[in-house]
Enzyme design. Structure first.
Site, short mmCIF file in Angstrom:
data_model
loop_
_atom_site.label_atom_id
_atom_site.label_comp_id
_atom_site.label_asym_id
_atom_site.label_seq_id
_atom_site.Cartn_x
_atom_site.Cartn_y
_atom_site.Cartn_z
CG ASN A 179 -0.36 -9.77 -0.38
OD1 ASN A 179 0.36 -9.09 0.24
ND2 ASN A 179 0.21 -10.86 -0.76
CD1 TRP A 180 -2.43 -3.02 -1.23
CD2 TRP A 180 -1.74 -1.78 0.26
NE1 TRP A 180 -3.30 -2.43 -1.10
CE2 TRP A 180 -3.16 -1.42 -0.07
CE3 TRP A 180 -0.99 -1.02 1.31
CZ2 TRP A 180 -3.83 -0.37 0.39
CZ3 TRP A 180 -1.81 0.09 1.80
CH2 TRP A 180 -3.06 0.61 1.18
CE LYS A 181 1.83 -10.12 -4.44
NZ LYS A 181 1.99 -11.13 -5.05
CG HIS A 207 1.97 -14.80 -0.29
ND1 HIS A 207 2.80 -14.83 -1.07
CD2 HIS A 207 0.67 -14.32 -0.69
CE1 HIS A 207 2.04 -14.34 -2.17
NE2 HIS A 207 1.06 -13.79 -2.01
CD GLU A 262 4.73 -12.85 -3.69
OE1 GLU A 262 4.87 -12.15 -2.60
OE2 GLU A 262 4.35 -12.74 -4.77
CD GLU A 279 -2.83 -16.21 -2.78
OE1 GLU A 279 -3.28 -15.02 -3.17
OE2 GLU A 279 -1.67 -16.27 -2.41
N GLY A 296 0.60 -13.45 -9.79
CA GLY A 296 1.63 -12.38 -10.65
C GLY A 296 1.78 -12.64 -11.84
CB SER A 318 -3.61 -13.57 -12.27
OG SER A 318 -2.33 -13.65 -12.37
N GLY A 346 -3.33 -9.60 -5.43
CA GLY A 346 -2.00 -9.07 -5.14
C GLY A 346 -1.76 -7.76 -6.01
N GLY A 347 -1.22 -7.97 -7.14
CA GLY A 347 -1.12 -6.81 -8.05
C GLY A 347 -2.22 -5.69 -8.15
C1 PEP Z 1 -1.13 -12.77 -3.97
O1 PEP Z 1 0.13 -12.22 -3.79
O2 PEP Z 1 -1.46 -13.11 -3.04
C2 PEP Z 1 -1.57 -12.56 -5.35
C3 PEP Z 1 -2.69 -13.57 -5.62
O3 PEP Z 1 -1.02 -12.15 -6.42
P1 PEP Z 1 -1.59 -11.50 -7.80
O4 PEP Z 1 -2.93 -11.20 -7.67
O5 PEP Z 1 -0.66 -10.35 -8.26
O6 PEP Z 1 -1.44 -12.79 -8.66
#
Ligand code: PEP
Length: 262
Positions: free
Chosen positions: A23-25, A107, A109, A177, A183, A217, A238-239
């Site tokens: 997920n590049w956000k 999600h 966010e 999640e 994050g 994470s 994500g990151g």
């Molecule tokens: C996400 O945005 O779905 C996520 C899990 O982010 P991260 O891996 O950065 O925690």
């Protein structure tokens, strides 16, 4: 007529393997998407995992054209309406026309920054299914909910808002999640993930058999253990999905962890 249960088809590249989804956000515009795949594509083994990328809408075409490995592409959000005076929104039909096969929905966010409710998540899931877009629906508890012993109640409520709509979907996934792990560098243990995934599966019911991914994470160092936990069919990252070398190592971890429900 009774609807057929959802059962992920074997058509997706890497089907039957772990799902490794990025997920590049709001990162990687079209030029950066091309640069990402120029480096990522030669670094991964084709078909070892089921690769999925949720790119910004404006980078979808550049990513799909630039990928030299079998992968699926999706958007990060849709509106439930098909069209109309909704400035800045994208419908499921438009996302499909632009080349998306999947969409993230709900999600954390979206839920916690943009105030998306369970009812809106349900409407978006129905819109995605109607348009033939595979919903990848995110659920997860806040830290205070976990501490108050409300994990099961929260997950059952969130899943209950859309599970009925998945029975008619050709393809779908759910991502567990935990909000406190997104994050933050905090990760659920494989045991935490297995417990939550068991709850999600039970809340989905026997008629909806879809891959359930873990997100929060995920890094190369914890990916094998998380993807080896019972009921974990893959990861949503994500990151760590932004760096092609790091994400390639997570894909490699998915292959090491072995078959999944993807
Ligand atoms: C996400 O945005 O779905 C996520 C899990 O982010 P991260 O891996 O950065 O925690």
């Amino acid at each position: 007529m009774a609807e057929e249960p959802v059962d992920e088809s074997a058509r997706a590249p890497g089907a039957g393997s772990k799902v490794v989804a990025g997920n590049w956000k709001m990162n990687h515009g079209p030029a950066a998407a091309e640069r990402f795949f120029a480096r990522f594509s030669p670094a991964v083994e084709e078909g070892a995992v089921r690769l999925v990328f949720f790119t910004p809408d404006l980078s979808l075409a550049a990513a799909a054209d630039g990928a030299r490995v079998p992968a699926e592409f999706g958007v990060q959000n849709i509106h439930w309406e098909g069209s109309g005076a909704l400035t800045g929104e994208t419908s499921a039909e438009m996302a499909r026309e632009a080349g998306a096969a999947l969409t993230l929905i709900g999600h954390s966010e979206r839920r916690h920054i943009f105030g998306e409710t369970d009812a809106e998540v349900g409407r978006k899931v129905r819109a995605a299914v109607r348009a033939g877009l595979a919903p990848v629906v995110c659920v997860g508890e806040l830290l205070e909910e976990r501490r108050a012993g409300r994990l099961e109640e929260v997950l059952r409520r969130q899943v209950g808002a859309f599970a009925g709509s998945l029975a008619g979907a050709r393809a779908a996934m759910v991502a567990y999640e935990p909000v406190w792990a997104i994050g933050t560098g905090e990760t659920a243990t494989p045991e935490d993930a297995a417990e939550a995934h068991g709850i999600v599966r039970s809340a989905l019911g026997r008629r909806v058999r879809v891959p359930v991914l873990y997100g929060g994470s995920v890094k190369p160092g914890n990916a094998v253990a998380l993807m080896s936990a019972p009921d974990v069919d893959g990861v949503l990252v994500g990151g760590a999905s932004l760096d092609p070398d790091v994400f390639a190592r997570i894909a490699e971890a998915g292959a090491v962890a072995g078959p999944g429900g993807g």
